[in-house]
Design a protein around this motif. Structure first.
Motif, PDB file in Angstrom:
ATOM      1  N   ILE A  22       0.852  -1.198   0.000  1.00 25.87           N
ATOM      2  CA  ILE A  22       0.000   0.000   0.000  1.00 25.87           C
ATOM      3  C   ILE A  22       0.883   1.242   0.000  1.00 25.87           C
ATOM      4  CG2 ILE A  22      -1.853   1.236   1.213  1.00 25.87           C
ATOM      5  CD1 ILE A  22      -2.737  -1.504   0.246  1.00 25.87           C
ATOM      6  N   SER A  42     -10.300   6.368  -2.848  1.00 25.47           N
ATOM      7  CA  SER A  42     -10.586   5.465  -1.737  1.00 25.47           C
ATOM      8  C   SER A  42      -9.775   4.184  -1.895  1.00 25.47           C
ATOM      9  CB  SER A  42     -12.086   5.152  -1.726  1.00 25.47           C
ATOM     10  OG  SER A  42     -12.382   4.326  -0.643  1.00 25.47           O
ATOM     11  N   GLY A  45      -4.693   4.222   0.456  1.00 24.95           N
ATOM     12  CA  GLY A  45      -3.785   4.005   1.599  1.00 24.95           C
ATOM     13  C   GLY A  45      -3.585   5.219   2.477  1.00 24.95           C
ATOM     14  N   LYS A  46      -4.502   6.186   2.394  1.00 23.88           N
ATOM     15  CA  LYS A  46      -4.351   7.423   3.181  1.00 23.88           C
ATOM     16  C   LYS A  46      -4.405   7.132   4.692  1.00 23.88           C
ATOM     17  CE  LYS A  46      -7.996   9.215   1.201  1.00 23.88           C
ATOM     18  NZ  LYS A  46      -8.367   8.081   0.303  1.00 23.88           N
ATOM     19  N   HIS A 201     -11.087  14.139   1.512  1.00 21.30           N
ATOM     20  CA  HIS A 201     -11.574  14.060   0.139  1.00 21.30           C
ATOM     21  C   HIS A 201     -11.992  15.431  -0.362  1.00 21.30           C
ATOM     22  CE1 HIS A 201     -11.699   9.788  -0.459  1.00 21.30           C
ATOM     23  NE2 HIS A 201     -12.336   9.600   0.700  1.00 21.30           N
TER      24      HIS A 201
ATOM     25  N   LYS B 473      -4.959   0.961  15.328  1.00 19.62           N
ATOM     26  CA  LYS B 473      -5.262   1.423  13.970  1.00 19.62           C
ATOM     27  C   LYS B 473      -6.678   1.043  13.539  1.00 19.62           C
ATOM     28  CE  LYS B 473      -4.577   0.958   9.207  1.00 19.62           C
ATOM     29  NZ  LYS B 473      -5.132  -0.138   8.442  1.00 19.62           N
ATOM     30  N   ASN B 477      -9.948   2.201  10.718  1.00 14.49           N
ATOM     31  CA  ASN B 477     -10.518   1.367   9.669  1.00 14.49           C
ATOM     32  C   ASN B 477     -11.995   1.107   9.829  1.00 14.49           C
ATOM     33  OD1 ASN B 477      -8.306   1.142   8.166  1.00 14.49           O
ATOM     34  ND2 ASN B 477      -7.788  -0.963   8.748  1.00 14.49           N
TER      35      ASN B 477
HETATM   36  N1  LIG Z   1      -6.153  -4.513   8.340  1.00 19.81           N
HETATM   37  C1  LIG Z   1      -6.159  -4.635   6.996  1.00 19.81           C
HETATM   38  N2  LIG Z   1      -5.947  -5.840   6.433  1.00 19.81           N
HETATM   39  C2  LIG Z   1      -5.946  -5.987   5.088  1.00 19.81           C
HETATM   40  N3  LIG Z   1      -6.133  -4.994   4.265  1.00 19.81           N
HETATM   41  C3  LIG Z   1      -6.331  -3.746   4.737  1.00 19.81           C
HETATM   42  C4  LIG Z   1      -6.362  -3.509   6.150  1.00 19.81           C
HETATM   43  N4  LIG Z   1      -6.594  -2.197   6.352  1.00 19.81           N
HETATM   44  C5  LIG Z   1      -6.700  -1.642   5.129  1.00 19.81           C
HETATM   45  N5  LIG Z   1      -6.552  -2.563   4.164  1.00 19.81           N
HETATM   46  C6  LIG Z   1      -6.583  -2.312   2.750  1.00 19.81           C
HETATM   47  O1  LIG Z   1      -5.570  -1.432   2.407  1.00 19.81           O
HETATM   48  C7  LIG Z   1      -5.997  -0.514   1.439  1.00 19.81           C
HETATM   49  C8  LIG Z   1      -5.778   0.893   1.938  1.00 19.81           C
HETATM   50  O2  LIG Z   1      -6.679   1.138   2.960  1.00 19.81           O
HETATM   51  P1  LIG Z   1      -6.854   2.548   3.663  1.00 19.81           P
HETATM   52  O3  LIG Z   1      -7.846   2.426   4.749  1.00 19.81           O
HETATM   53  O4  LIG Z   1      -5.517   3.038   4.032  1.00 19.81           O
HETATM   54  O5  LIG Z   1      -7.436   3.381   2.437  1.00 19.81           O
HETATM   55  P2  LIG Z   1      -7.903   4.896   2.404  1.00 19.81           P
HETATM   56  O6  LIG Z   1      -7.085   5.547   1.420  1.00 19.81           O
HETATM   57  O7  LIG Z   1      -7.928   5.435   3.773  1.00 19.81           O
HETATM   58  O8  LIG Z   1      -9.388   4.727   1.871  1.00 19.81           O
HETATM   59  P3  LIG Z   1     -10.684   5.629   2.213  1.00 19.81           P
HETATM   60  O9  LIG Z   1     -10.545   6.871   1.454  1.00 19.81           O
HETATM   61  O10 LIG Z   1     -11.820   4.802   1.744  1.00 19.81           O
HETATM   62  O11 LIG Z   1     -10.704   5.834   3.690  1.00 19.81           O
HETATM   63  C9  LIG Z   1      -7.456  -0.811   1.133  1.00 19.81           C
HETATM   64  O12 LIG Z   1      -7.526  -1.553  -0.075  1.00 19.81           O
HETATM   65  C10 LIG Z   1      -7.871  -1.658   2.282  1.00 19.81           C
HETATM   66  O13 LIG Z   1      -8.801  -2.633   1.876  1.00 19.81           O
END
Ligand SMILES: Nc1ncnc2c1ncn2[C@@H]1O[C@H](COP(=O)(O)OP(=O)(O)OP(=O)(O)O)[C@@H](O)[C@H]1O
Ligand SMILES: [Mg+2]
Lengths: 229, 480
Positions: A22, A42, A45-46, A201, B473, B477
């Motif tokens: 990520i 989305s 990985g933010k 966003h 964390k 999530n």
């Molecule tokens: N604990 C975890 N185990 C496996 N995969 C994960 C885990 N946490 C996040 N991911 C995956 O890692 C990727 C990045 O997730 P993240 O939450 O950092 O995205 P984001 O940029 O914050 O998205 P959003 O804008 O929807 O909040 C996503 O595809 C998510 O499914």
């Protein structure tokens, strides 16, 4: 001098039996007195990146330096307690404490010197953020979303930290309230010389920031910054 | 220490949970308190019975075992009982009496004595149901028995088998001088028109008339032994309480044809221990020192077991009750906390994110439960005792007076008969004082409060594991 340096940071999740990267060999320096926004699609990985900066998660490769010292050598729990403050989209506050007690709680946890008496200091901070005393002593469930976010920001100020992180802090708020919260963050960076990093966003937020960063392919790319202006 | 404030605020705000926990703790605490108080009370009651029965241990010959072994041919019928292993020989008694915890010992010798000039008491059966066979004792000749004593007060008197109504026991000068002083029974004295200060002349059954020895009467007693009709009729008249005299051990040589030796077989010895708690120590010591093959040590065990039996089972039951309730309580509480902690994962994540230590988060959870536990258990100190009283009243031992008498019935004439006459032991225990009284001492209350705290800690172990495994964390999530 940068307060926070990411040096070749990588992070990935194990999905089934293959690893999905990520954050990929990411390096970036954040400075005090600046308001950063991070955006990206989305799932880019933010949140993952923010949790690494906030030491909620350990880096798998590379290092994160705070004031030139790696946060692992500071100690992750100690780093969380004394050097950063994070504001979430929700669930920022203990529902069984009043706004005031939520702020006092964090003052008791941090090792940073906070001027005593805690109660007066906390009330003053809350007042600065528009939470009057009658609201401060209320159960936080009786506060609006915007008010709760202000309390969360007050809590960040109460720990005297220089690094303030936020993950979509205005996600649940209307535009007017969002604007107010954004101006508070901006003020924190410019008046209090904090380093403010907000994941959002929202175009509104990006517009107001000093430096706007996009997270793509596991790396941060500056979209708008002082050096581009 | 702000986690304590958080815990107290949590208790205040989460009223439904707090009340539920309180009710649960209160029920557990009351059952446990009731059980514990009954248990403690039963322990006290058993101790009371023990001290009521007394700290005396009777050492006698095991005539049942001898009879069995004679029957199976292991020993000859003619065998001199004083040669058998473990019988109460003088030297054995002397060995045992040298222990610190032995207060006094009463050595008893039965000796048949005669004086044809004195009128013997004759037992008249109270019932005539046996019809024509109305047995008039064969002789009314002067057959009597002497019983010795060596403790200041003879055991028969200290355990109320006999009561001194006139006079006294032998004093120190009489004992050291082996004076011929005697205590006789009231009916005997009346029948023979004897009073204090008069003399009684006796000779050993085997002796000759010329060797009559004179004893001066210093005391008159009445017997409290109520003999079973059947027993009294078959008993040698010489052994009837009315035909018994008491003389001090040191004076017996004056009338015996043979001198006392270490190998003299006693009819029995009654050891008076300083405290009933020494009984088992004493028995163990005796078993080690003397092989008690044909000897018997009895601390009124039958009576003790008979009386303590129901109390024992009550105690066991209540002890079990306490343990079961405690375990069940811990499990239920663990479950409740495990369920609620899942609702608190954001809170845990947030606390971790602002740098709170895991230990303090766990401490907060423990305090949240422990405060309620302490209040509930504290209140149950009052209510639980009441419940305990109710329980023990329904199971309580009725105030009774029980007595077990083990009266010697064998008593033939002739020399070997001496050993077959067991010590007459009759113990009357008044149970009025030993009924269960339910009271709680400081120790019980401490045990209980401790258990309450233990339950709270145990029930928080589950969330504690949750916290230590929790990744802060996840709070990011799980949003949105
Ligand atoms: N604990 C975890 N185990 C496996 N995969 C994960 C885990 N946490 C996040 N991911 C995956 O890692 C990727 C990045 O997730 P993240 O939450 O950092 O995205 P984001 O940029 O914050 O998205 P959003 O804008 O929807 O909040 C996503 O595809 C998510 O499914
Ligand atoms: Mg996110």
């Amino acid at each position: 001098m940068s307060i926070l340096s990411l040096k070749n940071v990588s992070y990935g999740y194990i999905d089934g039996n293959k690893k999905r990267t990520i954050i990929n060999d990411l390096s970036y320096d954040f400075e005090v007195g600046k308001f950063y926004t991070i955006f990206g699609p989305s799932g880019s990985g933010k949140t993952t990146l923010l949790s690494l900066i906030g030491a909620l998660e350990k880096t798998q490769e590379g290092a994160i330096l705070f004031d030139g010292q790696s946060i692992e050598s500071i100690g992750l729990s100690k780093y969380r307690r004394n050097h950063q403050s994070i504001v979430f989209q929700q669930f920022n506050l203990l529902p069984y404490l009043s706004a005031l007690d939520n702020v006092i709680n964090v003052m008791n946890i941090t090792n940073n010197p906070i001027p005593k008496p805690y109660k007066e200091t906390a009330l003053k901070l809350l007042n600065q953020l528009g939470i009057v005393e009658s609201k401060a002593v209320r159960s936080i469930q009786k506060l609006s979303g915007g008010e709760q976010q202000r309390v969360a920001i007050a809590r960040a100020l109460a720990t005297n930290v220089k690094l303030i992180l936020a993950d979509e802090p205005t996600g649940n708020l209307d535009t007017d309230t969002e604007r107010e919260i954004i101006s508070i963050f901006k003020n924190l960076a410019h008046e209090y010389q904090c380093c403010v990093i907000v994941v959002s966003h929202s175009q509104e937020v990006a517009k107001e920031s000093d430096i706007s960063l996009r997270l793509t392919n596991g790396k941060l790319v500056e979209i708008k910054g002082e050096n581009h202006e | 220490m702000y986690f304590v404030t958080r815990a107290l605020e949590y208790i205040k705000k989460q009223k439904a949970r707090s009340i539920l926990l309180f009710v649960l703790f209160f029920i557990i605490a009351n059952i446990a308190m009731a059980g514990l108080s009954v248990y403690r009370a039963s322990e006290v009651a058993k101790q009371n019975i023990r001290s009521e029965i007394g700290a005396s241990v009777i050492y006698s010959i095991d005539s049942v075992k001898i009879a069995t072994d004679v029957k199976s041919g292991l020993i000859q019928y003619e065998t001199d009982p004083s040669t058998l292993v473990g019988v109460p020989l003088l030297k054995n008694v002397q060995l045992l009496m040298n222990q610190d915890y032995v207060k006094s010992v009463d050595m008893i010798i039965h000796l048949e004595v005669v004086n044809e000039m004195l009128e013997q008491y004759i037992y008249i059966p109270t019932t005539t149901s046996t019809g024509q066979g109305k047995a008039v004792p064969a002789t009314d000749s002067g057959d009597f028995s002497l019983k010795t004593y060596s403790s200041p007060i003879p055991t028969d008197f200290s355990n109320n088998n006999a009561t001194l109504i006139e006079g006294r026991f032998a004093n120190e000068t009489e004992i050291s001088g082996a004076s011929n002083v005697i205590i006789v029974e009231k009916t005997f004295a009346e029948n023979n028109q004897l009073k204090l200060g008069d003399n009684v002349e006796l000779t050993e059954f085997n002796g000759t008339d010329s060797s009559l020895v004179s004893f001066s009467i210093i005391g008159i007693y009445t017997s409290n032994i109520v003999l079973d009709d059947r027993v009294a009729r078959t008993m040698s008249p010489a052994l009837l309480p009315q035909n018994q005299f008491f003389i001090h051990l040191d004076a017996i040589e004056n009338i015996m044809s043979t001198p006392i030796s270490d190998d003299l077989l006693l009819a029995g010895a009654v050891f008076e221990l300083k405290d009933p708690t020494y009984i088992s120590t004493f028995k163990n010591f005796a078993a080690e020192e003397i092989n008690l093959k044909y000897g018997l040590l009895d601390a009124n065990d039958a009576l003790y077991n008979q009386l303590s039996g129901p109390i024992d089972s009550l105690g066991d039951l209540s002890g079990m009750m306490v343990i079961i309730v405690m375990i069940a309580g811990a499990l239920i509480l663990g479950l409740i906390t495990a369920l609620t902690v899942n609702q608190r994962k954001y809170e845990i994540g947030m606390l971790l994110a602002i740098g709170e230590s895991k230990i303090k988060i766990i401490s907060q959870f423990i305090v949240e439960v422990a405060v309620i536990a302490v209040i509930a258990f504290g209140l149950s100190v009052f209510t639980g005792v009441q419940a305990g009283k109710m329980i023990s009243q329904s199971v309580s031992v009725q105030p009774t007076t029980t007595s077990i008498s083990n009266t010697g019935t064998q008593g033939g004439r002739g020399n070997p008969s001496r050993f077959t006459q067991p010590v007459v032991s009759n113990t009357t225990v008044n149970i009025e004082d030993t009924k269960i009284s339910v009271e709680l001492d400081g120790l019980s209350i401490l045990i209980l409060l401790g258990s309450g705290l233990l339950i709270s800690v145990v029930s928080v172990i589950i969330p504690a594991l949750y916290v230590t495994r929790y990744n802060p964390k996840q709070i990011l999530n799980n949003i949105g």
